[in-house]
Motif scaffolding. Structure first.
Motif, mmCIF file in Angstrom:
data_model
loop_
_atom_site.group_PDB
_atom_site.id
_atom_site.type_symbol
_atom_site.label_atom_id
_atom_site.label_comp_id
_atom_site.label_asym_id
_atom_site.label_seq_id
_atom_site.Cartn_x
_atom_site.Cartn_y
_atom_site.Cartn_z
ATOM 1 N N GLY A 174 0.803 -1.222 0.000
ATOM 2 C CA GLY A 174 0.000 0.000 0.000
ATOM 3 C C GLY A 174 0.834 1.270 0.000
ATOM 4 O O GLY A 174 0.305 2.355 -0.176
ATOM 5 N N ARG A 175 2.160 1.133 0.202
ATOM 6 C CA ARG A 175 3.030 2.328 0.233
ATOM 7 C C ARG A 175 3.901 2.436 -1.021
ATOM 8 O O ARG A 175 4.570 3.429 -1.217
ATOM 9 C CB ARG A 175 3.947 2.279 1.462
ATOM 10 N N ILE A 176 3.946 1.378 -1.823
ATOM 11 C CA ILE A 176 4.757 1.390 -3.048
ATOM 12 C C ILE A 176 3.875 0.959 -4.216
ATOM 13 O O ILE A 176 2.808 0.360 -4.009
ATOM 14 C CB ILE A 176 5.996 0.473 -2.929
ATOM 15 N N ASP A 177 4.322 1.271 -5.449
ATOM 16 C CA ASP A 177 3.453 1.036 -6.599
ATOM 17 C C ASP A 177 3.429 -0.421 -7.027
ATOM 18 O O ASP A 177 2.413 -0.913 -7.505
ATOM 19 C CB ASP A 177 3.918 1.928 -7.760
ATOM 20 N N GLY A 178 4.556 -1.112 -6.883
ATOM 21 C CA GLY A 178 4.581 -2.494 -7.336
ATOM 22 C C GLY A 178 5.701 -3.283 -6.700
ATOM 23 O O GLY A 178 6.630 -2.717 -6.115
ATOM 24 N N VAL A 179 5.583 -4.601 -6.799
ATOM 25 C CA VAL A 179 6.676 -5.486 -6.378
ATOM 26 C C VAL A 179 6.767 -6.612 -7.408
ATOM 27 O O VAL A 179 5.751 -7.198 -7.792
ATOM 28 C CB VAL A 179 6.472 -6.042 -4.948
ATOM 29 N N ILE A 180 7.986 -6.854 -7.889
ATOM 30 C CA ILE A 180 8.207 -7.966 -8.809
ATOM 31 C C ILE A 180 8.390 -9.230 -7.981
ATOM 32 O O ILE A 180 9.256 -9.291 -7.097
ATOM 33 C CB ILE A 180 9.446 -7.709 -9.701
ATOM 34 N N GLU A 181 7.578 -10.228 -8.268
ATOM 35 C CA GLU A 181 7.603 -11.441 -7.449
ATOM 36 C C GLU A 181 8.650 -12.398 -8.013
ATOM 37 O O GLU A 181 8.344 -13.315 -8.769
ATOM 38 C CB GLU A 181 6.210 -12.052 -7.396
ATOM 39 N N GLY A 182 9.883 -12.171 -7.605
ATOM 40 C CA GLY A 182 11.015 -12.900 -8.184
ATOM 41 C C GLY A 182 11.646 -13.922 -7.259
ATOM 42 O O GLY A 182 12.805 -14.282 -7.446
ATOM 43 N N GLY A 183 10.918 -14.381 -6.241
ATOM 44 C CA GLY A 183 11.481 -15.421 -5.376
ATOM 45 C C GLY A 183 12.488 -14.881 -4.377
ATOM 46 O O GLY A 183 12.618 -13.670 -4.196
ATOM 47 N N ALA A 184 13.203 -15.789 -3.722
ATOM 48 C CA ALA A 184 14.110 -15.417 -2.626
ATOM 49 C C ALA A 184 15.413 -14.826 -3.162
ATOM 50 O O ALA A 184 15.919 -15.244 -4.200
ATOM 51 C CB ALA A 184 14.420 -16.635 -1.773
ATOM 52 N N ALA A 185 15.947 -13.819 -2.451
ATOM 53 C CA ALA A 185 17.271 -13.277 -2.764
ATOM 54 C C ALA A 185 18.318 -14.240 -2.203
ATOM 55 O O ALA A 185 18.157 -14.763 -1.111
ATOM 56 C CB ALA A 185 17.439 -11.886 -2.142
ATOM 57 N N GLU A 186 19.384 -14.485 -2.956
ATOM 58 C CA GLU A 186 20.326 -15.555 -2.599
ATOM 59 C C GLU A 186 21.339 -15.197 -1.516
ATOM 60 O O GLU A 186 21.582 -15.976 -0.604
ATOM 61 C CB GLU A 186 21.145 -15.951 -3.827
ATOM 62 N N VAL A 187 21.971 -14.043 -1.647
ATOM 63 C CA VAL A 187 23.079 -13.713 -0.741
ATOM 64 C C VAL A 187 22.554 -13.372 0.644
ATOM 65 O O VAL A 187 23.097 -13.807 1.656
ATOM 66 C CB VAL A 187 23.945 -12.563 -1.307
ATOM 67 N N GLY A 188 21.501 -12.572 0.706
ATOM 68 C CA GLY A 188 20.879 -12.264 1.990
ATOM 69 C C GLY A 188 21.532 -11.134 2.757
ATOM 70 O O GLY A 188 21.030 -10.726 3.785
ATOM 71 N N LEU A 189 22.651 -10.624 2.291
ATOM 72 C CA LEU A 189 23.330 -9.475 2.898
ATOM 73 C C LEU A 189 23.459 -8.415 1.820
ATOM 74 O O LEU A 189 23.675 -8.754 0.672
ATOM 75 C CB LEU A 189 24.762 -9.834 3.273
ATOM 76 N N GLU A 190 23.416 -7.143 2.205
ATOM 77 C CA GLU A 190 23.630 -6.103 1.212
ATOM 78 C C GLU A 190 25.039 -6.184 0.631
ATOM 79 O O GLU A 190 25.918 -6.850 1.183
ATOM 80 C CB GLU A 190 23.425 -4.718 1.826
ATOM 81 N N SER A 191 25.234 -5.421 -0.436
ATOM 82 C CA SER A 191 26.532 -5.411 -1.104
ATOM 83 C C SER A 191 27.620 -4.821 -0.205
ATOM 84 O O SER A 191 27.351 -3.994 0.660
ATOM 85 C CB SER A 191 26.431 -4.590 -2.390
ATOM 86 N N THR A 192 28.836 -5.261 -0.442
ATOM 87 C CA THR A 192 30.022 -4.633 0.146
ATOM 88 C C THR A 192 30.210 -3.275 -0.542
ATOM 89 O O THR A 192 30.017 -3.170 -1.748
ATOM 90 C CB THR A 192 31.249 -5.518 -0.121
ATOM 91 N N ILE A 193 30.542 -2.231 0.238
ATOM 92 C CA ILE A 193 30.777 -0.911 -0.369
ATOM 93 C C ILE A 193 32.244 -0.523 -0.218
ATOM 94 O O ILE A 193 32.786 -0.534 0.895
ATOM 95 C CB ILE A 193 29.906 0.185 0.278
ATOM 96 N N ILE A 194 32.869 -0.201 -1.349
ATOM 97 C CA ILE A 194 34.267 0.257 -1.380
ATOM 98 C C ILE A 194 34.308 1.646 -2.000
ATOM 99 O O ILE A 194 33.685 1.876 -3.033
ATOM 100 C CB ILE A 194 35.125 -0.669 -2.284
ATOM 101 N N ALA A 195 35.025 2.563 -1.352
ATOM 102 C CA ALA A 195 35.203 3.897 -1.926
ATOM 103 C C ALA A 195 36.520 3.960 -2.682
ATOM 104 O O ALA A 195 37.566 3.584 -2.146
ATOM 105 C CB ALA A 195 35.183 4.955 -0.829
ATOM 106 N N CYS A 196 36.450 4.421 -3.931
ATOM 107 C CA CYS A 196 37.646 4.681 -4.745
ATOM 108 C C CYS A 196 37.608 6.152 -5.105
ATOM 109 O O CYS A 196 37.107 6.543 -6.155
ATOM 110 C CB CYS A 196 37.639 3.822 -6.003
ATOM 111 N N LEU A 197 38.097 6.968 -4.183
ATOM 112 C CA LEU A 197 37.982 8.428 -4.338
ATOM 113 C C LEU A 197 39.361 9.070 -4.383
ATOM 114 O O LEU A 197 39.556 10.189 -3.936
ATOM 115 C CB LEU A 197 37.146 9.005 -3.178
ATOM 116 N N GLY A 198 40.320 8.333 -4.941
ATOM 117 C CA GLY A 198 41.706 8.817 -4.934
ATOM 118 C C GLY A 198 42.400 8.279 -3.702
ATOM 119 O O GLY A 198 41.769 8.082 -2.671
ATOM 120 N N GLY A 199 43.698 8.013 -3.809
ATOM 121 C CA GLY A 199 44.395 7.379 -2.695
ATOM 122 C C GLY A 199 44.001 5.916 -2.628
ATOM 123 O O GLY A 199 43.491 5.357 -3.598
#
Ligand code: TXA
Ligand code: MG
Length: 335
Positions: A174-199
């Motif tokens: 009721g708060r979002i327009d749609g959801v794609i019913e694509g089954g279970a997510a495999e990894v279960g953890l968010e992505s690793t984030i790495i900053a490459c901002l020079g150095g």
């Protein structure tokens, strides 16, 4: 004509369940083009996607999630070519993209002059967080859409991240327009984030790709830049960001009566027979399996109504670093 352009999603109106075939994806793209928000599967967790170039769409993401606005969002793109339009990649960023894309790695780079990602999605920063997801449905959605999708995890702010469409609907129906019913997510953890901002590159958030694998690809150690609890480097990493409603007690070797118990491996803590509910992240002590179960188990134990979830000790190697990081955040005091 354009039903999403001027109005926010009316709370309580229906969220479209979209099938994972061509017709469902095309409908999802139509909603996204019109500035609506759609939850879609990635290999890590379900994302709540909106057109990253359209600040109104991005605002709807924050509104649906009730998320603090100072959090910049990850922009998801179909491939490296699309990422290079948005950000400036140094040699390290290229090496990481070659090694881990598509996949659960987000790379923070300086925004390029051709960057079309809205300021709101970047929370005013002059850098941009980019990811090419590996999930085939996410890829197909992005390729046909042709623009970056801002997509934080598809849960209300401060709740656990969803790994299944039913979790998305439990938080956001009721708060979002749609959801794609694509089954279970495999990894279960968010992505690793790495900053490459020079150095040298810096690890901003542990996640679905283990630090050791990144260090192997780069041929060197990476520095942490996790920030402090009050001033986290990746602003989304507030201490209570992953908090269930129950209190979380870590390294529990004993269960007090009425607590819910989250086990790891075959060791049974004392008093586990008295627990209100018991789930095991991985009976065979496999950290990958544990990661995949983490959010759904926390959610299920939270739903048992126990005031406290007692978590067995979990080793810190490999994906254990990210699991412990999530659990520490879940255990942090909130106000
Ligand atoms: O696995 C994932 O990464 C999931 C799925 C849906 O792809 N997405 C996700 O997005 O976790 P989100 O928006 O919840 O996480 C964004 C994280 C936050 O910690 C935010 O502070 C950080 O990325 N971030 C985004 N842009 C940044 C930037 N320019 N500099 C530093 N951190 C940034
Ligand atoms: Mg989240």
């Amino acid at each position: 004509m354009n039903q999403f352009r001027s109005t926010s999603k009316a709370p309580g109106s229906a969220t479209e369940r979209l099938d994972a075939g061509a017709a469902g994806l095309e409908r999802a793209r139509a909603i996204l083009r019109a500035g609506g928000v759609v939850a879609f599967p990635t290999e890590t967790v379900y994302g709540l996607g909106g057109d990253a170039t359209n600040p109104e769409a991005v605002a709807r993401i924050f509104a649906a999630k009730e998320r603090p606005r100072f959090n910049p969002l990850i922009a998801h793109v179909a491939d490296l070519g699309a990422a290079l339009v948005q950000g400036g990649f140094d040699e390290t960023a290229h090496t990481l993209a070659d090694a881990f894309w598509p996949g659960p790695l987000t790379i923070v780079v300086p925004a390029s002059e051709t960057c079309s990602i809205s300021d709101l999605a970047r929370a005013g920063l002059d850098s941009v967080a980019l990811r090419v997801p590996a999930h085939p449905l996410a890829h197909e959605l992005l390729e046909g859409f042709g623009r970056p999708l801002a997509a934080p995890s598809a849960n209300r702010s401060g709740r656990v991240s969803p790994t299944h469409p039913k979790h998305v609907l439990a938080d956001l129906d009721g708060r979002i327009d749609g959801v794609i019913e694509g089954g279970a997510a495999e990894v279960g953890l968010e992505s690793t984030i790495i900053a490459c901002l020079g150095g040298s590159p810096r690890l901003l958030r542990p996640g679905g790709i283990a630090r050791e694998d990144i260090e192997d690809a780069l041929g060197k150690k990476i520095e942490d830049d996790l920030g402090s609890a009050s001033a986290p480097r990746a602003p989304g990493m507030l201490p209570s960001h992953y908090a269930p409603r129950a209190e979380v007690r870590l390294n529990a070797n004993e269960i007090h009566s009425g607590e819910a118990s989250l086990l790891f491996g075959h060791i049974q803590p004392r008093g586990v027979g008295e627990a209100k509910a018991v789930l095991n992240l991985s009976e065979r002590a496999d950290l990958v399996e544990a990661a995949a179960n983490l959010f759904s188990h926390l959610r299920a134990l939270d739903a048992s109504g126990a005031a406290t979830i007692a978590v067995s000790p979990i080793p810190g190697r490999g994906l254990g670093e990210a699991i412990n990081d999530r659990l520490r955040r879940a255990a942090a005091d909130r106000d």
